[in-house]
Design an enzyme around this catalytic site. Structure first.
Site, PDB file in Angstrom:
ATOM      1  N   LYS A 251       0.797  -1.227   0.000  1.00  0.00           N
ATOM      2  CA  LYS A 251       0.000   0.000   0.000  1.00  0.00           C
ATOM      3  C   LYS A 251       0.829   1.277   0.000  1.00  0.00           C
ATOM      4  O   LYS A 251       0.356   2.325  -0.452  1.00  0.00           O
ATOM      5  CB  LYS A 251      -0.957   0.007   1.197  1.00  0.00           C
ATOM      6  CG  LYS A 251      -2.055  -1.041   1.091  1.00  0.00           C
ATOM      7  CD  LYS A 251      -2.989  -0.983   2.288  1.00  0.00           C
ATOM      8  CE  LYS A 251      -4.056  -2.057   2.199  1.00  0.00           C
ATOM      9  NZ  LYS A 251      -5.016  -1.991   3.317  1.00  0.00           N
TER      10      LYS A 251
ATOM     11  N   ALA B  37      -2.672   0.138   6.434  1.00  0.00           N
ATOM     12  CA  ALA B  37      -3.990   0.104   7.065  1.00  0.00           C
ATOM     13  C   ALA B  37      -4.019   0.975   8.316  1.00  0.00           C
ATOM     14  O   ALA B  37      -5.030   1.617   8.619  1.00  0.00           O
ATOM     15  CB  ALA B  37      -4.389  -1.329   7.405  1.00  0.00           C
TER      16      ALA B  37
END
Length: 292
Positions: free
Chosen positions: A70, A134
């Site tokens: 990510k 996250a």
């Protein structure tokens, strides 16, 4: 029926075999009557640049990006959505004329899932476990919704402090602190809510938790684990055994997925009845996996 005109998207992760995203997105496409197919891509860390460029060369309409990519994917996008830029993590790529634009639908998905679970953010004290992509989305949600205090616990204390400093600067107040995960015993004795954002306990290592000592969980009243495979992680079970309430990451997955699907298919709005059907299908799938 998939035609030669089908819009193609996928998810890049390592590992990827556990992912329910293909099931979810292909279900959305079928329910919405869209010529669309979604496939998994197992991408090792050193191949992220090649994967993004290859996806664009193959005319993919978009990609989801998950653990551990990510943040690594950011140098290879042509443009960043303002929210993704503020969060510092990308989980959705949308094709543009010159390359992919990076978005973050994790924050919206997490916020909605927390609301569904009955977690109140405003004025509450929070433990945030992890400091990766996250966790960045979670910190953004907590700051945006006026959490009282947040303590970030991470194995790498330096990364936790980086995220704490970034979040405090972004929201203009000193409400986030950081500590090494092993220093959890120094937490003030008060009621906490918690978000677990690491991959510890994810399939195929479902018997693990970031903290094993039951004493850690005694002051946690409500907790959410972003992991959805297995449906009930050891972290969640330890929270419940200590008297708290815990939820897994399935609703977050569904809500962030619906937002991504809508980005790839402008003008499409997935109705709540389709969301509910997807949740039933995915829960049944997880139950079958648990029995194998």
């Amino acid at each position: 029926m998939i035609s030669a005109k089908a819009k193609v998207c996928g998810v890049m992760a390592y590992p990827v075999e556990h992912s329910l995203s293909p099931l979810m997105h292909n279900f959305f496409a079928g329910e919405m009557g869209i010529d669309f197919v979604y496939v998994p891509f197992k991408v090792q860390t050193e191949c992220v640049e090649d994967a993004v460029k290859g996806a664009f060369a193959l005319n993919l309409a978009g990609m989801n990006v998950t653990v551990p990519h990510k943040q690594r994917v950011i140098p290879w996008v042509k443009e960043m959505d303002p929210a993704a830029k503020a969060i510092g993590a990308v989980n959705t790529l949308v094709r543009t004329e010159d390359g992919f634009k990076g978005y973050n639908t994790d924050a919206g998905g997490l916020s909605r899932a927390m609301g569904e679970f009955g977690m109140t953010i405003e004025g509450k004290d929070w433990i945030l476990i992890g400091a990766g992509g996250a966790a960045k989305a979670a910190a953004y949600v907590l700051g945006s919704r006026d959490a009282n205090t947040v303590v970030i616990l991470n194995r790498d204390e330096y990364k936790a402090r980086e995220l704490a400093d970034e979040t405090n600067r972004r929201f203009g107040r000193e409400f986030v602190t950081a500590a090494a995960l092993n220093d959890w015993r120094k937490l003030p004795d008060r009621e906490w809510q918690a978000i677990q954002t690491t991959s510890v306990g994810m399939y195929p290592h479902g018997g693990q938790a970031p903290v094993e000592d039951p004493a850690f969980y005694r002051n946690i009243s409500r907790a959410m684990d972003v992991i959805y495979t297995p449906a009930r992680t050891r972290f969640a079970l330890l929270v419940e055994e200590a008297g708290g309430q815990a939820a897994g990451g399935l609703d977050m997955l569904i809500y962030q997925g619906a937002e991504a699907f809508q980005l790839w298919n402008p003008g499409t709005v997935i109705p709540e009845e389709v969301i509910k059907k997807a949740r039933i299908l995915m829960r049944e799938t997880l139950e079958r996996q648990k029995g194998t």
